[in-house]
Design a protein around this motif. Structure first.
Motif, PDB file in Angstrom:
ATOM      1  N   VAL A 170      -1.085   7.867  -0.915  1.00 25.76           N
ATOM      2  CA  VAL A 170      -0.052   8.550  -0.137  1.00 25.76           C
ATOM      3  C   VAL A 170       0.802   7.555   0.640  1.00 25.76           C
ATOM      4  O   VAL A 170       2.027   7.567   0.548  1.00 25.76           O
ATOM      5  CB  VAL A 170      -0.681   9.581   0.827  1.00 25.76           C
ATOM      6  N   ILE A 171       0.154   6.681   1.409  1.00 24.89           N
ATOM      7  CA  ILE A 171       0.905   5.773   2.282  1.00 24.89           C
ATOM      8  C   ILE A 171       1.588   4.652   1.514  1.00 24.89           C
ATOM      9  O   ILE A 171       2.756   4.341   1.769  1.00 24.89           O
ATOM     10  CB  ILE A 171      -0.019   5.212   3.386  1.00 24.89           C
ATOM     11  N   GLN A 172       0.876   4.044   0.564  1.00 23.29           N
ATOM     12  CA  GLN A 172       1.506   2.949  -0.181  1.00 23.29           C
ATOM     13  C   GLN A 172       2.782   3.366  -0.905  1.00 23.29           C
ATOM     14  O   GLN A 172       3.774   2.625  -0.875  1.00 23.29           O
ATOM     15  CB  GLN A 172       0.509   2.322  -1.150  1.00 23.29           C
ATOM     16  N   PRO A 173       2.814   4.535  -1.568  1.00 26.55           N
ATOM     17  CA  PRO A 173       4.091   4.962  -2.165  1.00 26.55           C
ATOM     18  C   PRO A 173       5.203   5.129  -1.144  1.00 26.55           C
ATOM     19  O   PRO A 173       6.368   4.850  -1.441  1.00 26.55           O
ATOM     20  CB  PRO A 173       3.733   6.298  -2.831  1.00 26.55           C
ATOM     21  N   ILE A 174       4.866   5.570   0.061  1.00 27.34           N
ATOM     22  CA  ILE A 174       5.871   5.706   1.122  1.00 27.34           C
ATOM     23  C   ILE A 174       6.407   4.324   1.504  1.00 27.34           C
ATOM     24  O   ILE A 174       7.617   4.121   1.640  1.00 27.34           O
ATOM     25  CB  ILE A 174       5.268   6.397   2.360  1.00 27.34           C
ATOM     26  N   LEU A 175       5.507   3.373   1.670  1.00 22.98           N
ATOM     27  CA  LEU A 175       5.925   2.023   2.050  1.00 22.98           C
ATOM     28  C   LEU A 175       6.758   1.372   0.952  1.00 22.98           C
ATOM     29  O   LEU A 175       7.728   0.666   1.233  1.00 22.98           O
ATOM     30  CB  LEU A 175       4.691   1.157   2.350  1.00 22.98           C
ATOM     31  N   ARG A 176       6.387   1.617  -0.323  1.00 24.79           N
ATOM     32  CA  ARG A 176       7.173   1.064  -1.426  1.00 24.79           C
ATOM     33  C   ARG A 176       8.590   1.609  -1.404  1.00 24.79           C
ATOM     34  O   ARG A 176       9.564   0.876  -1.610  1.00 24.79           O
ATOM     35  CB  ARG A 176       6.533   1.413  -2.768  1.00 24.79           C
ATOM     36  N   SER A 177       8.697   2.900  -1.153  1.00 24.77           N
ATOM     37  CA  SER A 177       9.999   3.556  -1.192  1.00 24.77           C
ATOM     38  C   SER A 177      10.870   3.227   0.005  1.00 24.77           C
ATOM     39  O   SER A 177      12.079   3.024  -0.142  1.00 24.77           O
ATOM     40  CB  SER A 177       9.788   5.076  -1.277  1.00 24.77           C
ATOM     41  N   LYS A 178      10.283   3.128   1.193  1.00 21.19           N
ATOM     42  CA  LYS A 178      11.074   3.026   2.421  1.00 21.19           C
ATOM     43  C   LYS A 178      11.077   1.637   3.070  1.00 21.19           C
ATOM     44  O   LYS A 178      11.982   1.336   3.844  1.00 21.19           O
ATOM     45  CB  LYS A 178      10.539   4.042   3.449  1.00 21.19           C
ATOM     46  N   CYS A 179      10.065   0.811   2.791  1.00 20.72           N
ATOM     47  CA  CYS A 179       9.896  -0.412   3.581  1.00 20.72           C
ATOM     48  C   CYS A 179       9.903  -1.713   2.778  1.00 20.72           C
ATOM     49  O   CYS A 179      10.275  -2.760   3.308  1.00 20.72           O
ATOM     50  CB  CYS A 179       8.586  -0.351   4.376  1.00 20.72           C
ATOM     51  N   GLN A 180       9.451  -1.670   1.527  1.00 21.15           N
ATOM     52  CA  GLN A 180       9.208  -2.921   0.830  1.00 21.15           C
ATOM     53  C   GLN A 180      10.455  -3.609   0.291  1.00 21.15           C
ATOM     54  O   GLN A 180      10.371  -4.705  -0.250  1.00 21.15           O
ATOM     55  CB  GLN A 180       8.191  -2.703  -0.293  1.00 21.15           C
ATOM     56  N   SER A 181      11.622  -2.992   0.446  1.00 21.08           N
ATOM     57  CA  SER A 181      12.835  -3.711   0.065  1.00 21.08           C
ATOM     58  C   SER A 181      13.066  -4.903   0.991  1.00 21.08           C
ATOM     59  O   SER A 181      13.717  -5.878   0.611  1.00 21.08           O
ATOM     60  CB  SER A 181      14.051  -2.778   0.114  1.00 21.08           C
ATOM     61  N   CYS A 182      12.493  -4.831   2.201  1.00 12.58           N
ATOM     62  CA  CYS A 182      12.627  -5.935   3.171  1.00 12.58           C
ATOM     63  C   CYS A 182      11.300  -6.627   3.470  1.00 12.58           C
ATOM     64  O   CYS A 182      11.299  -7.759   3.958  1.00 12.58           O
ATOM     65  CB  CYS A 182      13.201  -5.418   4.491  1.00 12.58           C
ATOM     66  N   HIS A 183      10.186  -5.968   3.170  1.00 11.88           N
ATOM     67  CA  HIS A 183       8.877  -6.519   3.548  1.00 11.88           C
ATOM     68  C   HIS A 183       7.946  -6.547   2.337  1.00 11.88           C
ATOM     69  O   HIS A 183       7.138  -5.644   2.132  1.00 11.88           O
ATOM     70  CB  HIS A 183       8.255  -5.676   4.670  1.00 11.88           C
ATOM     71  N   ARG A 184       8.106  -7.582   1.531  1.00 21.60           N
ATOM     72  CA  ARG A 184       7.307  -7.732   0.314  1.00 21.60           C
ATOM     73  C   ARG A 184       7.273  -9.200  -0.063  1.00 21.60           C
ATOM     74  O   ARG A 184       7.904 -10.037   0.596  1.00 21.60           O
ATOM     75  CB  ARG A 184       7.937  -6.931  -0.831  1.00 21.60           C
ATOM     76  N   SER A 185       6.570  -9.490  -1.132  1.00 23.27           N
ATOM     77  CA  SER A 185       6.532 -10.866  -1.632  1.00 23.27           C
ATOM     78  C   SER A 185       7.938 -11.258  -2.075  1.00 23.27           C
ATOM     79  O   SER A 185       8.580 -10.542  -2.827  1.00 23.27           O
ATOM     80  CB  SER A 185       5.561 -10.968  -2.814  1.00 23.27           C
ATOM     81  N   GLY A 186       8.396 -12.400  -1.590  1.00 25.29           N
ATOM     82  CA  GLY A 186       9.730 -12.855  -1.934  1.00 25.29           C
ATOM     83  C   GLY A 186      10.747 -12.563  -0.851  1.00 25.29           C
ATOM     84  O   GLY A 186      11.759 -13.228  -0.745  1.00 25.29           O
TER      85      GLY A 186
END
Length: 446
Positions: free
Chosen positions: A168-184
């Motif tokens: 539940v939470i990881q898909p939310i983070l992928r959709s809303k947050c990981q464009s700025c907070h991820r590897s790279g």
């Protein structure tokens, strides 16, 4: 102040960087035109395009360097991008000089320099895209290699197997947050790509504190006013919904930030919200059956208007036109019972439905919007709707409801909007004030 000014100018880099790409590529096409079709008159156009490309590449490189000072980018990728960018500037300048003095150099050298210029430009663009969109941006949808789901959790055999964080939470983070907070691209030195990287925190410390949502930086950021400098997600990106925030709060507080806590341990409201968003084995087939277009056509032949609100959840908007009902609304309603779980919006305005018909409507457990205005509905019929725990909007304009019916409506805690124009209810009645105080927007007007 100085750093803010540098960042301000640096943010023009994404806008400016397309200019050298266009100039340098068109210069190569011009050169090919000159060489293949023997058009020496176009040689000056080649020189001018290379000059503009070199100057604009230099400006882009300077702006890119200024942008890099704001931080938040993967060090290795950033270094490669910067080196490739400055290499492009140097090679494009050499290409311009060689082409301008082509009589002093061989054609082979001229073409070789242009080839290296395009290569350097391509490498620069690729690593720039990787910094902004992720290292797999170029190949994510290529017709080879392993595909990965970007917004859904893992494939589950049944809902009981679901974990709050993973599914539940990881898909939310992928959709809303990981464009700025991820590897790279880890702005603020924060990587939300996995539970392990979240534990490492960012430049402001831990992302969350188990069992204490109020002191967790993640919750603070997503609940700030949207115009606050620290609000996340930033820069106009789609913010988290209230339901998504509540799930994060529950996971941190009651779930104690345990990555393995079961969804079945969560509150009923959270489970109900999460269920249709899970990636359950066989769910695709079930969804295809549940929104079968053949059945839609059957309903349309009966006079209904049906619209799909969400292919993800199968949510439907169903309208029964008043001219179609013609004293047969009760029978027509029965045709909707087989898809009652999917009807989220329902309009029965002016169809002549009676109090007894609302017993059927009450079976539509996922109903969020209900329009039953201009019908002979009374307080006794309204009492059937108290079971609609997800109802947010109810239109009772032109019905026979009175102040006593408001007692029933006050039990629908999900209600947000209530339309009461042309009813016997006094807008100044104490029960109206009471239901308004509970957060319901009561509208008296057409």
């Amino acid at each position: 102040m100085t750093q803010d000014l540098i960042t301000f100018f640096g943010r023009f880099h994404p806008l400016w960087v397309h200019l050298p790409i266009g100039f340098l590529i068109i210069a190569v096409f011009f050169k090919a035109y000159v060489a293949y079709w023997k058009k020496p008159a176009m040689q000056e156009a080649v020189n001018f395009s290379l000059l503009l490309g070199t100057i604009s590449a230099l400006v882009a490189a300077v702006l890119g360097f200024m942008l890099s000072q704001s931080g938040g980018y993967d060090g290795d990728l950033l270094d490669i991008h910067l080196v490739a960018g400055w290499t492009t500037v140097i090679i494009s300048a050499i290409a311009w000089w060689v082409n301008k003095n082509e009589l002093r150099f061989s054609k082979k050298l001229n073409y070789t320099v242009l080839g290296f210029m395009i290569l350097a430009l391509s490498v620069t663009g690729h690593f720039g895209g990787s910094l902004t969109h992720g290292e797999d941006y170029l190949t994510a949808f290529a017709p080879f290699g392993e595909k990965q789901e970007e917004t859904k959790g893992r494939l589950l055999a049944k809902v009981e197997d679901a974990e709050v964080f993973t599914d539940v939470i990881q898909p939310i983070l992928r959709s809303k947050c990981q464009s700025c907070h991820r590897s790279g691209k880890s702005k603020g030195e924060l990587n939300l790509a996995s539970y392990e990287t979240m534990l490492q925190g960012g430049e402001n410390g831990p992302v969350f504190i188990a069992a204490d949502a109020e002191k967790s930086e993640l919750i603070r950021r997503v609940t700030l006013p949207s115009d606050h400098d620290d609000f996340m997600p930033a820069e106009g990106k789609k913010p988290l919904t209230d339901e998504e925030i509540q799930i994060l709060i529950w996971w941190i507080t009651k779930g104690k930030a345990d990555p393995k806590v079961s969804l079945m341990d969560a509150d009923e409201e959270i489970i109900a919200w999460a269920k249709p968003r899970l990636n359950i084995l066989g769910g695709e087939k079930m969804m295809a059956v549940s929104i079968d277009t053949a059945y839609f056509k059957t309903l349309e032949k009966m006079g209904f208007r049906v619209r799909v609100l969400s292919h993800e959840t199968g949510a439907l908007d169903v309208v029964l036109p008043s001219d179609v009902a013609k004293e047969k609304a009760t029978e027509l309603l029965k045709a909707l019972l087989s898809i009652k779980e999917q009807i989220y919006w329902l309009s029965l305005a002016g169809t002549g439905i009676q109090d007894s018909d609302l017993n059927q409507v009450a079976q539509f457990s996922n109903l969020q919007r209900l329009r039953i205005e201009n019908n002979p509905i009374s307080d006794s019929g309204i009492s059937s709707l108290r079971s609609l725990s997800k109802l947010e909007s109810l239109n009772l304009n032109g019905t026979k409801i009175s102040e006593s019916g408001l007692e029933t409506l006050s039990e629908i805690h999900s209600l947000k909007s209530l339309y009461l124009w042309n009813t016997a209810i006094d807008p100044q009645h104490v029960k109206v004030e009471k239901i308004s105080a509970a957060g319901v927007r009561v509208i008296f007007g057409s």
